[in-house]
Design a protein around this motif. Structure first.
Motif, PDB file in Angstrom:
ATOM      1  N   ARG A 209       0.822  -1.227   0.000  1.00 21.92           N
ATOM      2  CA  ARG A 209       0.000   0.000   0.000  1.00 21.92           C
ATOM      3  C   ARG A 209       0.851   1.269   0.000  1.00 21.92           C
ATOM      4  O   ARG A 209       0.477   2.279   0.574  1.00 21.92           O
ATOM      5  N   THR A 210       2.016   1.205  -0.656  1.00 20.48           N
ATOM      6  CA  THR A 210       2.996   2.285  -0.534  1.00 20.48           C
ATOM      7  C   THR A 210       3.296   2.934  -1.876  1.00 20.48           C
ATOM      8  O   THR A 210       3.576   2.250  -2.864  1.00 20.48           O
ATOM      9  N   LEU A 211       3.266   4.270  -1.887  1.00 20.11           N
ATOM     10  CA  LEU A 211       3.733   5.052  -3.019  1.00 20.11           C
ATOM     11  C   LEU A 211       5.070   5.669  -2.622  1.00 20.11           C
ATOM     12  O   LEU A 211       5.132   6.490  -1.702  1.00 20.11           O
ATOM     13  N   GLY A 212       6.136   5.259  -3.290  1.00 21.34           N
ATOM     14  CA  GLY A 212       7.462   5.787  -3.009  1.00 21.34           C
ATOM     15  C   GLY A 212       7.806   6.884  -3.999  1.00 21.34           C
ATOM     16  O   GLY A 212       7.892   6.630  -5.204  1.00 21.34           O
ATOM     17  N   LEU A 213       7.987   8.097  -3.510  1.00 21.12           N
ATOM     18  CA  LEU A 213       8.315   9.249  -4.358  1.00 21.12           C
ATOM     19  C   LEU A 213       9.785   9.593  -4.159  1.00 21.12           C
ATOM     20  O   LEU A 213      10.198   9.987  -3.065  1.00 21.12           O
ATOM     21  N   PHE A 214      10.564   9.455  -5.222  1.00 17.14           N
ATOM     22  CA  PHE A 214      12.011   9.622  -5.122  1.00 17.14           C
ATOM     23  C   PHE A 214      12.461  10.835  -5.922  1.00 17.14           C
ATOM     24  O   PHE A 214      11.818  11.245  -6.893  1.00 17.14           O
ATOM     25  N   SER A 215      13.591  11.386  -5.517  1.00 17.94           N
ATOM     26  CA  SER A 215      14.110  12.594  -6.147  1.00 17.94           C
ATOM     27  C   SER A 215      14.772  12.310  -7.488  1.00 17.94           C
ATOM     28  O   SER A 215      15.066  13.234  -8.241  1.00 17.94           O
ATOM     29  N   SER A 216      15.021  11.045  -7.808  1.00 18.23           N
ATOM     30  CA  SER A 216      15.640  10.687  -9.090  1.00 18.23           C
ATOM     31  C   SER A 216      15.248   9.267  -9.455  1.00 18.23           C
ATOM     32  O   SER A 216      14.905   8.450  -8.584  1.00 18.23           O
ATOM     33  N   MET A 217      15.310   8.947 -10.752  1.00 20.13           N
ATOM     34  CA  MET A 217      15.040   7.582 -11.180  1.00 20.13           C
ATOM     35  C   MET A 217      16.114   6.635 -10.664  1.00 20.13           C
ATOM     36  O   MET A 217      15.839   5.471 -10.377  1.00 20.13           O
ATOM     37  N   ARG A 218      17.324   7.135 -10.534  1.00 18.18           N
ATOM     38  CA  ARG A 218      18.398   6.308  -9.990  1.00 18.18           C
ATOM     39  C   ARG A 218      18.044   5.822  -8.587  1.00 18.18           C
ATOM     40  O   ARG A 218      18.212   4.641  -8.267  1.00 18.18           O
ATOM     41  N   ALA A 219      17.528   6.728  -7.746  1.00 18.87           N
ATOM     42  CA  ALA A 219      17.160   6.349  -6.384  1.00 18.87           C
ATOM     43  C   ALA A 219      15.968   5.393  -6.383  1.00 18.87           C
ATOM     44  O   ALA A 219      15.932   4.429  -5.605  1.00 18.87           O
ATOM     45  N   ALA A 220      14.985   5.651  -7.254  1.00 16.99           N
ATOM     46  CA  ALA A 220      13.816   4.773  -7.320  1.00 16.99           C
ATOM     47  C   ALA A 220      14.217   3.358  -7.717  1.00 16.99           C
ATOM     48  O   ALA A 220      13.748   2.373  -7.129  1.00 16.99           O
ATOM     49  N   ARG A 221      15.087   3.241  -8.713  1.00 20.57           N
ATOM     50  CA  ARG A 221      15.521   1.907  -9.157  1.00 20.57           C
ATOM     51  C   ARG A 221      16.387   1.227  -8.113  1.00 20.57           C
ATOM     52  O   ARG A 221      16.297   0.001  -7.915  1.00 20.57           O
ATOM     53  N   GLN A 222      17.238   2.004  -7.431  1.00 22.70           N
ATOM     54  CA  GLN A 222      18.056   1.413  -6.372  1.00 22.70           C
ATOM     55  C   GLN A 222      17.176   0.819  -5.280  1.00 22.70           C
ATOM     56  O   GLN A 222      17.412  -0.309  -4.819  1.00 22.70           O
TER      57      GLN A 222
ATOM     58  N   ILE B 105       8.758   9.694   0.970  1.00 18.64           N
ATOM     59  CA  ILE B 105       9.564  10.635   0.188  1.00 18.64           C
ATOM     60  C   ILE B 105      11.006  10.507   0.655  1.00 18.64           C
ATOM     61  O   ILE B 105      11.287  10.645   1.846  1.00 18.64           O
ATOM     62  N   ASP B 106      11.919  10.225  -0.285  1.00 16.45           N
ATOM     63  CA  ASP B 106      13.288   9.910   0.126  1.00 16.45           C
ATOM     64  C   ASP B 106      14.070  11.134   0.578  1.00 16.45           C
ATOM     65  O   ASP B 106      14.887  11.059   1.490  1.00 16.45           O
ATOM     66  N   ARG B 107      13.837  12.289  -0.085  1.00 15.45           N
ATOM     67  CA  ARG B 107      14.585  13.488   0.301  1.00 15.45           C
ATOM     68  C   ARG B 107      13.821  14.729  -0.119  1.00 15.45           C
ATOM     69  O   ARG B 107      12.946  14.673  -0.982  1.00 15.45           O
ATOM     70  N   ILE B 108      14.144  15.850   0.506  1.00 17.00           N
ATOM     71  CA  ILE B 108      13.520  17.115   0.128  1.00 17.00           C
ATOM     72  C   ILE B 108      13.844  17.383  -1.341  1.00 17.00           C
ATOM     73  O   ILE B 108      15.013  17.350  -1.738  1.00 17.00           O
TER      74      ILE B 108
END
Length: 691
Positions: A510-523, A581-584
């Motif tokens: 049930r999680t939406l992960g919003l990342f500052s870059s595609m690199r972080a999302a894929r990692q 959200i991984d980072r500001i």
């Protein structure tokens, strides 16, 4: 038509009743404020949270105004296709039917887009082909794009609108370019053999007869700042999704130039301008390519001599070709040849204008420049594009003040318009004068005044926050992981992955992960897949729309992604109970436009970081966290892994840009709340802990 229109409150009641809804205090307050603004000709910024019903709150007074004494249509501008469709396909048809009895007739509405969005029958029926760089040589050849072009020709015989968005499934841009033209490439209805059947002209005629015209920010910008009158005469504009206005206008006001574009313009000339002139331009393209290869990517504060010379050669060669074509075009009545010459001339003019603009950007000292230039270079083999020079204005507020706000009344609305608790940061970007801010931190986020007089007539405005029907403190927890290390440049720290895994396990997906870059999302996806025991989807693995649909349909799944997921994702119910959200989301330090804007603000005595980077981050944070609560029954957690939201001085400004969620730094409280939430039947989730 009644001699006197019903009061706005009566119409709003009829509208809400007609669609089977219920009036909300925020909706009523907004509708009344919109009507007052239209009557007083004072601009209005309205922040209306999700669930307020803001579409009706501006549509009802807009319809009343259009049918009143002005007799002019009201223009509604949106940033996204999704909202355009909602207005045209759902809201306006229902509203029109609901108000017909009260108004004496059904209000008329229409949608208007840029000419490039409509099929060009002149091109479909054998006019000049695209040049070889853009086409298939044989557009009917057996290939993926060729099949799409064939389908477009078949569709041309059946469509009533020629609107690209009505073609399902859609087609690649390369295929669409072969059956469409932009406004500058069009030879005009009077000269076109299909002028009387033109889809774009029909859309403009319909807009001219409508009470409400729905368009987009890009076309609004073209109409306002390029002296290219597209929209029917109007005195009121409503800008929905107004938080996106500056970015969309900046995009329209930007230019680009590459050696490939110059070469394409040369080949479009072909034999039209003669071999000597087109050959000179091809040589200029080669010179530009060499100069760009020797130029470092990124913001260009200094124009190197080699590049300056190459740009001047390109400018002069393109201008000579265009002048020759114009001399020839005078008495030519052949539609195919006219089209070929118009397409070639437009390409040449764009090359000339952009080369001149880039050169002229360096005429002033660096602190006094109005535009920024940078070289965009892609290194990925999968998405390799030619080296491209880009030029963009540092500010668009002056343009908007003069071309959008002074001519008529503008209503700006969104769920996110206050940054740091104030409308001022965005108002300054729009070119509206300062009214006062609540504290010094918010004040730092406002750009200093430009040389334009702030008391200029036509720029009077007010701001109104009508709130939200959501009880944010009882519906959601804002968790800031203050104990984690600050984010670094080398990907997500291991502690972030551990924290993310524990949160997802507590939530049961049930999680939406919003990342500052595609690199972080894929990692994150690569590290957690197989560990968390639930399906994990990652942006880029399929179309974004399909991924969001899969995520919404499978309550246990997770979806990770980047910028396009921060806005517009609407997944109500138990499928989304945790937003991470991984980072500001500050702009990258090497972002050419953002860094140049920061420097320009600092040169005028302001705080560049707060006015640009922090304001952009605040806007995205508000949009991203807004993905959680989509209905009054939704419950959940927003987890921000970046501890700077709690520890940095600017953290108070960012938090003041968010709704008043119940907040904590304790991961145990959060995991416990997520486990309780996951165990609850839908609609009976426990509230956030009491304060």
């Amino acid at each position: 038509m009644p001699s006197e229109l019903p009061e706005m409150g009566v119409l709003l009641t009829a509208a809400v009743s007609g669609i089977g809804g219920a009036q909300r205090p925020g909706q009523v307050a907004m509708a009344e404020a919109v009507q007052r603004a239209m009557e007083s000709r004072q601009h209005l910024a309205v922040q209306a949270g999700t669930g307020t019903g803001k579409s009706l709150a501006y549509l009802v007074p807009a319809i009343r105004h259009a049918l009143g004494e002005s007799g002019k249509p009201v223009v509604i501008s949106t940033a996204t296709i999704a909202l355009q469709r909602q207005l045209i396909e759902r809201d306006l048809p229902r509203l029109s039917a609901s108000l017909a009895a009260s108004l004496g007739r059904e209000p008329v509405f229409a949608i208007l887009k840029g000419r490039r969005n409509y099929l060009c029958l002149n091109k479909v029926h054998g006019s000049a082909p695209e040049d070889p760089a853009d086409s298939l040589f044989d557009s009917r050849s057996v290939s993926a794009i060729g099949r799409q072009v064939t389908r477009l020709h078949e569709w041309a015989a059946t469509t009533d609108s020629g609107d690209r968005d009505e073609l399902v499934p859609g087609v690649d841009d390369r295929a669409w370019r072969q059956v469409s033209v932009n406004a500058r490439e069009c030879i005009g209805a009077a000269k076109c053999p299909f002028g009387s059947q033109c889809f774009a002209e029909q859309a403009r005629e319909s807009a001219g007869e409508a009470d409400i015209v729905v368009t987009n920010h890009a076309l609004l910008a073209i109409d306002a700042i390029e002296n290219n009158i597209v929209l029917p005469e109007h005195d009121v504009v409503v800008i929905d999704e107004a938080h996106d206005l500056v970015d969309r206008v900046t995009s329209v006001a930007s230019g680009e130039l590459s050696a490939a574009a110059v070469d394409t313009a040369a080949r479009r000339c072909g034999r039209l301008a003669g071999e000597e002139l087109s050959g000179r331009l091809r040589g200029a393209a080669e010179g530009l390519e060499l100069a760009l290869a020797d130029t470092q990517a990124g913001r260009l504060d200094v124009l190197a001599e080699q590049l300056a010379e190459a740009l001047a050669v390109v400018r002069d060669a393109a201008a000579a070709c265009a002048a020759d074509l114009r001399r020839q075009a005078g008495g030519d009545d052949d539609a195919d040849r006219l089209t070929a010459m118009r397409v070639a001339t437009v390409a040449l003019d764009e090359v000339t204008e952009n080369a001149s603009r880039i050169i002229d950007a360096y005429a002033a000292e660096i602190s006094a420049r109005l535009e920024v230039v940078w070289l965009d270079r892609t290194t990925s083999e999968e998405s390799a594009r030619p080296d491209t020079l880009r030029v963009a204005p540092l500010q668009v507020g002056g343009l908007l003040a003069e071309r959008l706000f002074k001519p008529g009344t503008v209503i700006l609305t969104s769920a996110t318009l206050t940054l740091g608790g104030s409308f001022e940061p965005l108002a300054r970007q729009w070119g509206l004068p300062q009214r006062g801010v609540p504290d010094r931190v918010a004040q730092a986020a406002i750009e200093p005044a430009s040389d334009q007089g702030e008391a200029d007539s036509g720029l009077d405005w007010t701001g109104l926050d009508v709130g939200s029907p959501f009880d944010h403190r009882r519906s959601a927890i804002l968790y800031v992981a203050r104990h984690l290390p600050q984010p670094g440049r080398d990907g997500l720290p291991e502690a972030y992955l551990t924290e993310l895994r524990e949160l997802i396990e507590a939530s049961g997906g049930r999680t939406l992960g919003l990342f500052s870059s595609m690199r972080a999302a894929r990692q994150a996806a690569d590290a957690l897949r197989g560990e968390i025991g639930v399906p994990l989807l990652c942006q880029g693995e399929d179309s974004t729309g399909l991924l969001v649909t899969k995520f919404a349909e499978d309550e246990a799944s997770c979806l990770f992604g980047t910028l396009s997921l921060w806005q517009g994702v609407d997944v109500p119910g138990p499928s989304l109970q945790l937003v991470v959200i991984d980072r500001i989301p500050f702009p990258r330090p090497d972002d050419p436009l953002a860094s140049a804007r920061q420097r320009a603000v600092a040169a005028r005595g302001g705080n560049g970081f707060m006015a640009v980077a922090a304001s952009q981050a605040a806007l995205l944070l508000a949009q991203g966290t807004g993905r959680l609560l989509r209905t009054v029954d939704d419950r959940g957690v927003i987890a921000i892994l970046d501890p700077r939201l709690a520890t940095a001085r600017y953290g108070s400004f960012l938090r003041a840009s968010l709704p008043p969620y119940w907040s904590t730094y304790d991961p145990k409280i959060v995991r416990s709340a997520l486990r309780r939430l996951a165990a609850e039947p839908a609609g009976t989730a426990a509230d956030a802990p009491a304060s």
